[in-house]
Each structure stands twice: as C-alpha cells, then as structure tokens.
Design a protein around this motif. Structure first.
Motif, mmCIF file in Angstrom:
data_model
loop_
_atom_site.group_PDB
_atom_site.id
_atom_site.type_symbol
_atom_site.label_atom_id
_atom_site.label_comp_id
_atom_site.label_asym_id
_atom_site.label_seq_id
_atom_site.Cartn_x
_atom_site.Cartn_y
_atom_site.Cartn_z
ATOM 1 N N ASN A 7 0.864 -1.184 0.000
ATOM 2 C CA ASN A 7 0.000 0.000 0.000
ATOM 3 C C ASN A 7 0.900 1.234 0.000
ATOM 4 O OD1 ASN A 7 0.655 0.663 2.822
ATOM 5 N ND2 ASN A 7 -0.697 -1.062 3.348
ATOM 6 N N THR A 8 0.312 2.400 0.136
ATOM 7 C CA THR A 8 1.072 3.645 0.048
ATOM 8 C C THR A 8 2.220 3.701 1.048
ATOM 9 O OG1 THR A 8 -0.899 4.814 -0.701
ATOM 10 C CG2 THR A 8 0.911 6.171 0.131
ATOM 11 N N TYR A 9 2.041 3.081 2.207
ATOM 12 C CA TYR A 9 3.031 3.219 3.280
ATOM 13 C C TYR A 9 3.740 1.907 3.633
ATOM 14 C CZ TYR A 9 0.342 7.496 3.706
ATOM 15 O OH TYR A 9 -0.293 8.682 3.426
ATOM 16 N N GLN A 10 3.565 0.900 2.785
ATOM 17 C CA GLN A 10 4.240 -0.363 3.079
ATOM 18 C C GLN A 10 4.674 -1.074 1.795
ATOM 19 O OE1 GLN A 10 2.158 -3.905 4.927
ATOM 20 N NE2 GLN A 10 3.494 -3.397 6.652
ATOM 21 N N GLU A 11 5.879 -1.634 1.855
ATOM 22 C CA GLU A 11 6.448 -2.427 0.768
ATOM 23 C C GLU A 11 6.776 -3.808 1.331
ATOM 24 O OE1 GLU A 11 7.605 -2.152 -3.407
ATOM 25 O OE2 GLU A 11 6.504 -0.822 -2.050
ATOM 26 N N GLU A 12 6.995 -4.775 0.444
ATOM 27 C CA GLU A 12 7.305 -6.125 0.913
ATOM 28 C C GLU A 12 8.358 -6.786 0.023
ATOM 29 O OE1 GLU A 12 4.732 -10.013 2.195
ATOM 30 O OE2 GLU A 12 4.473 -9.288 0.144
ATOM 31 N N VAL A 13 9.403 -7.336 0.641
ATOM 32 C CA VAL A 13 10.335 -8.197 -0.076
ATOM 33 C C VAL A 13 9.668 -9.571 -0.189
ATOM 34 C CG1 VAL A 13 12.586 -9.331 -0.047
ATOM 35 C CG2 VAL A 13 12.372 -6.978 0.776
ATOM 36 N N PHE A 14 9.443 -10.019 -1.421
ATOM 37 C CA PHE A 14 8.679 -11.257 -1.606
ATOM 38 C C PHE A 14 9.449 -12.333 -2.375
ATOM 39 C CE2 PHE A 14 8.198 -9.125 -5.593
ATOM 40 C CZ PHE A 14 7.927 -10.096 -6.547
ATOM 41 N N TYR A 15 10.632 -11.998 -2.882
ATOM 42 C CA TYR A 15 11.322 -12.920 -3.796
ATOM 43 C C TYR A 15 12.830 -12.788 -3.618
ATOM 44 C CZ TYR A 15 13.212 -14.503 -8.341
ATOM 45 O OH TYR A 15 13.942 -15.116 -9.335
ATOM 46 N N ALA A 16 13.528 -13.906 -3.803
ATOM 47 C CA ALA A 16 14.999 -13.896 -3.784
ATOM 48 C C ALA A 16 15.519 -14.891 -4.810
ATOM 49 C CB ALA A 16 15.524 -14.241 -2.394
ATOM 50 N N PHE A 17 16.636 -14.542 -5.423
ATOM 51 C CA PHE A 17 17.318 -15.446 -6.354
ATOM 52 C C PHE A 17 18.773 -15.545 -5.907
ATOM 53 C CE2 PHE A 17 20.060 -16.050 -10.045
ATOM 54 C CZ PHE A 17 19.531 -17.211 -10.579
ATOM 55 N N ASP A 18 19.198 -16.757 -5.570
ATOM 56 C CA ASP A 18 20.541 -16.993 -5.035
ATOM 57 C C ASP A 18 21.481 -17.382 -6.171
ATOM 58 O OD1 ASP A 18 22.791 -17.628 -3.598
ATOM 59 O OD2 ASP A 18 21.740 -18.834 -2.095
ATOM 60 N N THR A 19 22.445 -16.506 -6.470
ATOM 61 C CA THR A 19 23.381 -16.811 -7.555
ATOM 62 C C THR A 19 24.357 -17.931 -7.182
ATOM 63 O OG1 THR A 19 24.925 -15.079 -6.816
ATOM 64 C CG2 THR A 19 23.268 -14.453 -8.450
ATOM 65 N N THR A 20 24.441 -18.274 -5.898
ATOM 66 C CA THR A 20 25.309 -19.371 -5.477
ATOM 67 C C THR A 20 24.749 -20.717 -5.924
ATOM 68 O OG1 THR A 20 26.022 -18.136 -3.536
ATOM 69 C CG2 THR A 20 26.376 -20.501 -3.482
ATOM 70 N N THR A 21 23.442 -20.835 -5.883
ATOM 71 C CA THR A 21 22.800 -22.105 -6.237
ATOM 72 C C THR A 21 22.001 -22.016 -7.528
ATOM 73 O OG1 THR A 21 20.826 -21.561 -4.947
ATOM 74 C CG2 THR A 21 22.610 -22.707 -3.801
ATOM 75 N N GLY A 22 21.672 -20.793 -7.958
ATOM 76 C CA GLY A 22 20.825 -20.632 -9.139
ATOM 77 C C GLY A 22 19.356 -20.887 -8.847
ATOM 78 N N HIS A 23 18.988 -20.946 -7.558
ATOM 79 C CA HIS A 23 17.611 -21.261 -7.178
ATOM 80 C C HIS A 23 16.827 -20.006 -6.824
ATOM 81 C CE1 HIS A 23 19.015 -25.578 -5.969
ATOM 82 N NE2 HIS A 23 18.805 -25.461 -7.270
ATOM 83 N N GLU A 24 15.523 -20.053 -7.097
ATOM 84 C CA GLU A 24 14.625 -18.947 -6.791
ATOM 85 C C GLU A 24 13.782 -19.269 -5.555
ATOM 86 O OE1 GLU A 24 13.240 -16.923 -10.784
ATOM 87 O OE2 GLU A 24 13.225 -19.085 -11.009
ATOM 88 N N ILE A 25 13.482 -18.232 -4.769
ATOM 89 C CA ILE A 25 12.683 -18.379 -3.556
ATOM 90 C C ILE A 25 11.483 -17.434 -3.669
ATOM 91 C CG2 ILE A 25 12.668 -18.211 -1.042
ATOM 92 C CD1 ILE A 25 15.763 -18.460 -1.200
ATOM 93 N N ASN A 26 10.284 -18.001 -3.644
ATOM 94 C CA ASN A 26 9.074 -17.197 -3.812
ATOM 95 C C ASN A 26 8.233 -17.112 -2.544
ATOM 96 O OD1 ASN A 26 9.019 -16.663 -6.858
ATOM 97 N ND2 ASN A 26 9.329 -18.874 -6.777
ATOM 98 N N THR A 27 8.797 -17.518 -1.431
ATOM 99 C CA THR A 27 8.003 -17.597 -0.197
ATOM 100 C C THR A 27 8.374 -16.540 0.833
ATOM 101 O OG1 THR A 27 9.572 -19.240 0.662
ATOM 102 C CG2 THR A 27 7.624 -20.079 -0.474
#
Length: 449
Positions: free
Chosen positions: A390-410
């Motif tokens: 919303n206007t006053y809140q953001e969320e980190v929702f995703y990560a991609f690890d270049t060490t393993t090449g794996h994506e995290i969507n949780t």
C-alpha cells in the motif's frame, strides 16, 4: 310532397362513406363536411422523411461499395503476399524442419553451456562441477532423442537449460572472499526507517538515488543523485564527506558527470550506484553502462546486449516510476546489473560486472517478470525483489541466489515507506543498511538484526 332519400358515396382515404340526402325546394340537398377531403399532411411528411432517409442510406451504401471495389485489389494483394510467406513455413513444418531449426539452436546453447562447465571443471574440479557435467551430458542425449523420435518438448528443455546455465555461471571462477562477509544466506529482517529526510534539492524531484560509498575499507562518504530533467536524466552527483554534513545538507560538492542532461555521458534513469569512488549508471538513451571515476573524471562505456530500454521493461507494479529499465547495484566486491531482455521474455536478468574492466563475468536468468516488481537490490550475491502493498508499506517477496541458481518465492519481509513510489533501492555491505529513494524522500533501514 314525396320525399326521397338519396345516398351519395364519397371515397375518402380509400374508404367509402354514405351520406344521406333529402329533397328540399325541388332539389336534392346533401350536407357534407369538407374535412373528409383534408390532405393528410402529417402522413405525407412522414413518408417524405422515410424516402429522404432511404435515399441517404442508398448513397452511403453506394459509396461503401465504391470504396470496397477500390480496396479489394489491395486486400487481395496483401492476402497473396501472406499466403506466399506462409507457404515457406508450411513447407518447413510439414517436412519437420521448423522444429529442427529450434532444436539446432537449442543444441548450440546446450553445447555452449557444456563447454563453459567443462572449462570451469578443469580450472577447479569438484563434485559440483562433475555432477553438472553429467547432467549436461544427459541433456545432450535427450536432445539427440528429440531428433530421432520427432518428439519435441522445447519449453521444458529451455527451462531445464536456464537452470543448468545458472548453475554453470555459479561454477565459474569467483574470488574466494566473494561472500566472506555474508554471515547468513537469506535476509530475515528489515527495521523501521532509521533515516528519513527530503533530498537537498527539491521535493519535486521524485526520482533519483542515494546511499553510502559501497567499497570496503573506503572512507565514509554519502551521495545523492536527483533526476531533474523530466524525472529521466541527470548530470551531477552530490557528495558529502560525513553523515552529519549529509543530514544538514551542507559542505557538499557537486561532481559533474556530464556537461548537460542531453550529453552522451549523461545519466538516464534512477539506477545509479557509487562503488570505489566511481559512479555506475545507465548511459544517456542507450543500452550501455557508464562508469565515471570522480578522481580522474574519466568515463568508460560497456554495451549491455539485449537489454530493454526507454521504458520497455521498467520496474512497475503500482504507482510506477518510469526510466527504471536498468538497475545498478553493488556489494563489497562487484557491481551488479539488473535488467530484462526479450530473449528472456521480459524476465529479470542478473549480470555481474568487473568494476575495473567493466566486463560482464557472469549472467543468470530468472523467471521473475520485471514489470511485476517495484524494485530490486543485491545482498551477498542474492537478488531480492519488492512489491507494492500500500502507500506506506512495501514487501520483499522474492529472492534469487546466484550461489545455487535457485529462486525463492516464499519470502514476506514487510517494511515501511513514506510515499507510494520507489525510484531506487540499494544495499550497502559496509553498514548493512538499505537505502531507498522514495518520492523525493531519502530513507535508510537496518537489516540482519
């Protein structure tokens, strides 16, 4: 007197009326009302209007027929050209060559990945590189079977290749101390803002970037860069030698990156970062990365092949900031470029740059659509992406690890902001803080607490 009853038949509007008459003074007298002969003006006007409308419709219809007759030859020629072009593809498809061409390209990509993995294994043999070579060999056999059996599963194979390529990129030579300061792999906490102030130029400058010198063992310096030409271009970066000067907006020095906003070395977009006394940014109106050394005043350029620019693949989820096609990030040993390409279907691509030679050393392809993201930042080789809450809140929702090449969507790491739009977000490994340019406001957050 003999009286007579006379009947007079009068035709009025196609109907017969009978009028009774009588003898009077030797004459037959009939009383008639003249209204029975009144002209039907209202009905006549209605019919006249219908006739006029019909005439207009006929004229328009005639015009359409005339125009169609003129367009038909052009349409027939266009269809003929399309049929001629499709004939080639029908031939390729009917003879099994169209899919074969796709397979040929797939094979070339697979071979390139295999040779890269083989070279990495020769330089630094390990169980990881050996297992990777075995998987690549199996993938090559699967492609050969596609040729033999005429069974195609190209999308699945492409996804498999992307994963293998990401793992190969990780196996390539990276400095031993590349992740020496990373005490945990995935970020777990973001604080409330510990710094909140307006930029020192004007609250109307809603796009830009700011932060602290990223290079380890470098002196403490803070910088801010505002896009002052249509929220798109900039030519100066403001430097502060202490945190106190930055907070008071005093004792600063404006370094001129280019002589004007439209110079070929001017800044485009808000993806700027400062690393090792050098400003890295997207060059004016091109898919190129520029590096400007503050001490020598020298500028280097490097082409970023395939990168979408001019709002082709900007960050855009909600309350968007334009001109965010290319995002520069930095950690203790490298500069990172986050962008998107058509070849990767508009999904995010992460490339690692050598900050001195300005050459790409590694590239990873993600499955995260760039336009679905508000902003990104890099921490110890891990790409993080945020989205609007919303206007006053953001969320980190995703990560991609270049060490393993794996994506995290949780992931779900919410953090506060003071306005809707985010122009830039970057991480500094020296103080482990996130720096955000938020609609003209400059915010900082502690992490890993």
């Amino acid at each position: 007197m003999q009286s007579y009853l006379l009947l007079l038949t009068v035709i009025v509007t196609a109907e017969a009326q009978r009028i009774q008459g009588e003898e009077k003074d030797g004459s037959c007298v009939c009383k008639l009302s003249s209204t029975i002969w009144a002209f039907p003006a209202v009905r006549f006007e209605g019919v006249q209007k219908q006739l006029q409308t019909c005439e207009e419709n006929l004229i328009q219809f005639h015009k359409k027929i005339k125009d169609s007759n003129l367009q038909l030859p052009k349409m027939e020629l266009t269809l003929k050209n399309i049929e001629t072009r499709l004939t080639r593809f029908e031939y390729l498809n009917s003879n099994g060559l169209y899919n074969t061409l796709h397979l040929q390209k797939l094979t070339e990509e697979l071979d390139a990945i295999y040779y890269t993995a083989r070279d990495a294994h020769k330089k630094s043999p390990s169980k990881q590189t050996n297992d990777l070579l075995n998987e690549l060999s199996n993938a090559r056999k699967d492609v050969e079977n596609m040729y033999k059996n005429n069974i195609f599963n190209l999308e699945t194979m492409k996804s498999r290749l992307r994963d293998l390529n990401n793992r190969v990129q990780t196996c390539k030579t990276i400095p031993e101390d590349f992740r020496s300061t990373c005490h945990q792999r995935i970020m777990s906490n973001i604080s409330s803002p510990v710094v909140t102030k307006l930029n020192s130029l004007s609250s109307s400058y809603i796009s830009g970037a700011w932060g602290r010198e990223t290079k380890r063992d470098s002196k403490e310096r803070y910088w801010e860069h505002c896009l002052v030409s249509g929220h798109k271009h900039g030519s100066t970066i403001r430097m502060y030698n202490s945190y106190e000067d930055f907070m008071a907006s005093k004792n600063y020095k404006d370094e001129y990156i280019a002589s004007s906003y439209s110079h070929k070395n001017a800044v485009q977009g808000s993806g700027t970062i400062l690393y090792d006394n050098t400003v890295f940014y997207q060059c004016y109106s091109t898919a190129e990365i520029c590096s400007f050394n503050i001490t020598t005043q020298a500028t280097k350029r490097m082409k970023l092949d395939g990168a979408g620019i001019d709002n082709k693949f900007p960050f855009c989820y909600y309350s968007c900031r334009d001109w965010t096609d290319i995002d520069l990030e930095a950690d203790q040993d490298a500069v990172w470029v986050i962008y998107a390409t058509e070849e990767n279907h508009g999904n995010i691509v992460v490339s690692r740059l050598d900050p001195l030679s300005l050459n790409i050393t590694h590239t990873w392809k993600t499955q995260l659509f760039k336009k679905s993201v508000t902003s990104t930042f890099m921490v110890c080789g891990v790409l993080y992406a945020t989205r609007f809450v919303n206007t006053y809140q953001e969320e980190v929702f995703y990560a991609f690890d270049t060490t393993t090449g794996h994506e995290i969507n949780t992931l779900s790491l919410p953090f506060e902001k003071v306005s809707a739009g985010i122009a830039n977000l970057n991480y500094n490994p020296v103080d482990r803080r996130l720096y955000m340019y938020n609609d003209g406001y400059l915010l900082a957050y502690n992490t890993f607490n």
